[in-house]
Design an enzyme around this catalytic site. Structure first.
Site, PDB file in Angstrom:
ATOM      1  N   ASN A   9       0.829  -1.197   0.000  1.00 21.90           N
ATOM      2  CA  ASN A   9       0.000   0.000   0.000  1.00 21.90           C
ATOM      3  C   ASN A   9       0.873   1.260   0.000  1.00 21.90           C
ATOM      4  OD1 ASN A   9      -1.394   2.262   1.246  1.00 21.90           O
ATOM      5  ND2 ASN A   9      -3.057   0.841   1.676  1.00 21.90           N
ATOM      6  N   LYS A  12       0.497   3.818   2.987  1.00 20.70           N
ATOM      7  CA  LYS A  12       1.112   3.350   4.237  1.00 20.70           C
ATOM      8  C   LYS A  12       2.631   3.492   4.157  1.00 20.70           C
ATOM      9  CE  LYS A  12      -2.046  -0.338   5.519  1.00 20.70           C
ATOM     10  NZ  LYS A  12      -2.147  -1.783   5.630  1.00 20.70           N
ATOM     11  N   ASP A  69      -1.206  -5.139  10.427  1.00 21.26           N
ATOM     12  CA  ASP A  69      -2.551  -5.579  10.096  1.00 21.26           C
ATOM     13  C   ASP A  69      -3.495  -4.698  10.896  1.00 21.26           C
ATOM     14  OD1 ASP A  69      -4.209  -7.333   8.581  1.00 21.26           O
ATOM     15  OD2 ASP A  69      -4.810  -8.279  10.452  1.00 21.26           O
ATOM     16  N   PHE A 151     -10.093   6.183   3.237  1.00 18.07           N
ATOM     17  CA  PHE A 151     -10.476   4.938   2.571  1.00 18.07           C
ATOM     18  C   PHE A 151     -11.223   4.065   3.581  1.00 18.07           C
ATOM     19  CE2 PHE A 151      -7.679   1.730   4.529  1.00 18.07           C
ATOM     20  CZ  PHE A 151      -6.870   2.561   5.288  1.00 18.07           C
ATOM     21  N   GLY A 152     -11.583   2.866   3.147  1.00 16.77           N
ATOM     22  CA  GLY A 152     -12.217   1.900   4.060  1.00 16.77           C
ATOM     23  C   GLY A 152     -13.429   2.484   4.769  1.00 16.77           C
ATOM     24  N   TYR A 153     -13.416   2.423   6.102  1.00 10.95           N
ATOM     25  CA  TYR A 153     -14.565   2.852   6.905  1.00 10.95           C
ATOM     26  C   TYR A 153     -14.460   4.310   7.353  1.00 10.95           C
ATOM     27  CZ  TYR A 153     -15.424  -2.188   7.146  1.00 10.95           C
ATOM     28  OH  TYR A 153     -15.665  -3.501   6.826  1.00 10.95           O
ATOM     29  N   LYS A 174      -5.813  12.916  10.882  1.00 10.65           N
ATOM     30  CA  LYS A 174      -5.808  11.454  10.968  1.00 10.65           C
ATOM     31  C   LYS A 174      -4.400  10.929  11.237  1.00 10.65           C
ATOM     32  CE  LYS A 174      -7.208   7.176   8.847  1.00 10.65           C
ATOM     33  NZ  LYS A 174      -7.498   6.441   7.636  1.00 10.65           N
ATOM     34  N   HIS A 179      -4.891   4.871  14.651  1.00 10.60           N
ATOM     35  CA  HIS A 179      -4.367   3.614  15.185  1.00 10.60           C
ATOM     36  C   HIS A 179      -2.983   3.316  14.598  1.00 10.60           C
ATOM     37  CE1 HIS A 179      -6.665   3.296  11.582  1.00 10.60           C
ATOM     38  NE2 HIS A 179      -6.483   2.008  11.392  1.00 10.60           N
ATOM     39  N   ARG A 180      -2.823   3.564  13.265  1.00  7.93           N
ATOM     40  CA  ARG A 180      -1.544   3.275  12.613  1.00  7.93           C
ATOM     41  C   ARG A 180      -0.454   4.212  13.125  1.00  7.93           C
ATOM     42  NH1 ARG A 180      -4.039   1.356   8.629  1.00  7.93           N
ATOM     43  NH2 ARG A 180      -4.817   3.392   8.046  1.00  7.93           N
TER      44      ARG A 180
HETATM   45  P1  IMP Z   1      -5.198  -3.292   6.461  1.00  4.54           P
HETATM   46  O1  IMP Z   1      -4.875  -4.527   7.227  1.00  4.54           O
HETATM   47  O2  IMP Z   1      -4.511  -2.083   7.019  1.00  4.54           O
HETATM   48  O3  IMP Z   1      -5.014  -3.425   5.000  1.00  4.54           O
HETATM   49  O4  IMP Z   1      -6.739  -2.973   6.706  1.00  4.54           O
HETATM   50  C1  IMP Z   1      -7.763  -3.923   6.475  1.00  4.54           C
HETATM   51  C2  IMP Z   1      -9.085  -3.215   6.340  1.00  4.54           C
HETATM   52  O5  IMP Z   1      -9.416  -2.534   7.560  1.00  4.54           O
HETATM   53  C3  IMP Z   1      -9.110  -2.126   5.270  1.00  4.54           C
HETATM   54  O6  IMP Z   1      -9.406  -2.667   4.015  1.00  4.54           O
HETATM   55  C4  IMP Z   1     -10.225  -1.220   5.781  1.00  4.54           C
HETATM   56  O7  IMP Z   1     -11.479  -1.746   5.436  1.00  4.54           O
HETATM   57  C5  IMP Z   1     -10.064  -1.290   7.286  1.00  4.54           C
HETATM   58  N1  IMP Z   1      -9.182  -0.205   7.768  1.00  4.54           N
HETATM   59  C6  IMP Z   1      -7.936  -0.330   8.305  1.00  4.54           C
HETATM   60  N2  IMP Z   1      -7.422   0.880   8.609  1.00  4.54           N
HETATM   61  C7  IMP Z   1      -8.353   1.788   8.249  1.00  4.54           C
HETATM   62  C8  IMP Z   1      -8.396   3.211   8.297  1.00  4.54           C
HETATM   63  O8  IMP Z   1      -7.464   3.909   8.710  1.00  4.54           O
HETATM   64  N3  IMP Z   1      -9.531   3.780   7.843  1.00  4.54           N
HETATM   65  C9  IMP Z   1     -10.579   3.066   7.361  1.00  4.54           C
HETATM   66  N4  IMP Z   1     -10.587   1.752   7.267  1.00  4.54           N
HETATM   67  C10 IMP Z   1      -9.481   1.096   7.717  1.00  4.54           C
END
Ligand code: IMP
Length: 199
Positions: A9, A12, A69, A151-153, A174, A179-180
């Site tokens: 990614n 990231k 993760d 992205f995501g949620y 953000k 969390h990251r």
């Molecule tokens: P990954 O393991 O970081 O790739 O995250 C897996 C999934 O968790 C992503 O595809 C999102 O659906 C959700 N996710 C993880 N981090 C975020 C974020 O910072 N914002 C929104 N969704 C997240």
């Protein structure tokens, strides 16, 4: 020293590269290893998946490796979507599908508490786990998506202390409270100490 960042990614990778900034560590990415195979993420927790990925990539490359993760845990859903956050509405689901399913599940639910969790694992060149960090960002789930950032949620997650979703807040906010970012801060401290102890 060299450190492989086990993510494909771009966003990231950029965030991690910026934070590593002044440390004397040469970062490598999966792009430097086009032949590398991806592991199956079979862990039951974020930590298990982060460890599995870090060890997998380090044993294939012989490099120290950082892997992560992450996902969303919703209290009223017993922690779901959790490790299946990316495929909550099914394999290959798009963000909109996952969000729709989440809002559906939470229809009529008053407890909107949720948190994003990120686990980051560091493995040495022999595949031995050297450090594990967790970062958490608490918040609540909105009743409908708001904002286009992230992205995501992000469009349905309102972090604690704010009244806007991550989709509405700037990426700078953000990057400070996510969390990251929180897990990454612990990783940076680990490497600062590690390098400090060696020199
Ligand atoms: P990954 O393991 O970081 O790739 O995250 C897996 C999934 O968790 C992503 O595809 C999102 O659906 C959700 N996710 C993880 N981090 C975020 C974020 O910072 N914002 C929104 N969704 C997240």
């Amino acid at each position: 020293m060299k450190l492989l960042v086990g993510t494909g990614n771009k966003g990231k990778l950029l965030e991690i590269t910026e934070k590593f900034g002044e440390l004397p560590i040469e970062l490598k990415s999966l792009k430097d290893f086009p032949e590398i195979l991806q592991p199956e993420e079979t862990g039951r927790t974020f930590a298990e998946n982060a460890i599995l990925k870090a060890r997998w990539y380090s044993t294939q490359t012989g490099l120290w490796t950082l892997a992560d993760d992450s996902g969303l845990e919703v209290e009223a859903l017993g922690g779901l979507p959790g490790v299946i956050s990316a495929r909550y509405a099914g394999v290959g689901a798009k963000d909109e599908d996952n969000i729709r399913k989440l809002l559906d599940e939470l229809k009529n639910e008053r407890n909107r508490s949720a948190r994003f969790v990120c686990s980051m694992a560091v493995s040495d060149e022999k595949g031995i786990l050297r450090f594990l960090a967790e970062g958490v960002c608490d918040g609540i789930i909105a009743f409908k998506p708001r904002g286009k950032n992230g992205f995501g949620y992000d469009s349905v997650f309102i972090p604690k202390g704010f009244d806007k979703t991550f989709g509405e807040l700037s990426s700078l906010v953000k990057q400070k409270i996510s969390h990251r970012a929180r897990a990454l801060q612990k990783i940076i401290s680990f490497f600062s100490d590690f390098i400090g102890n060696k020199t």
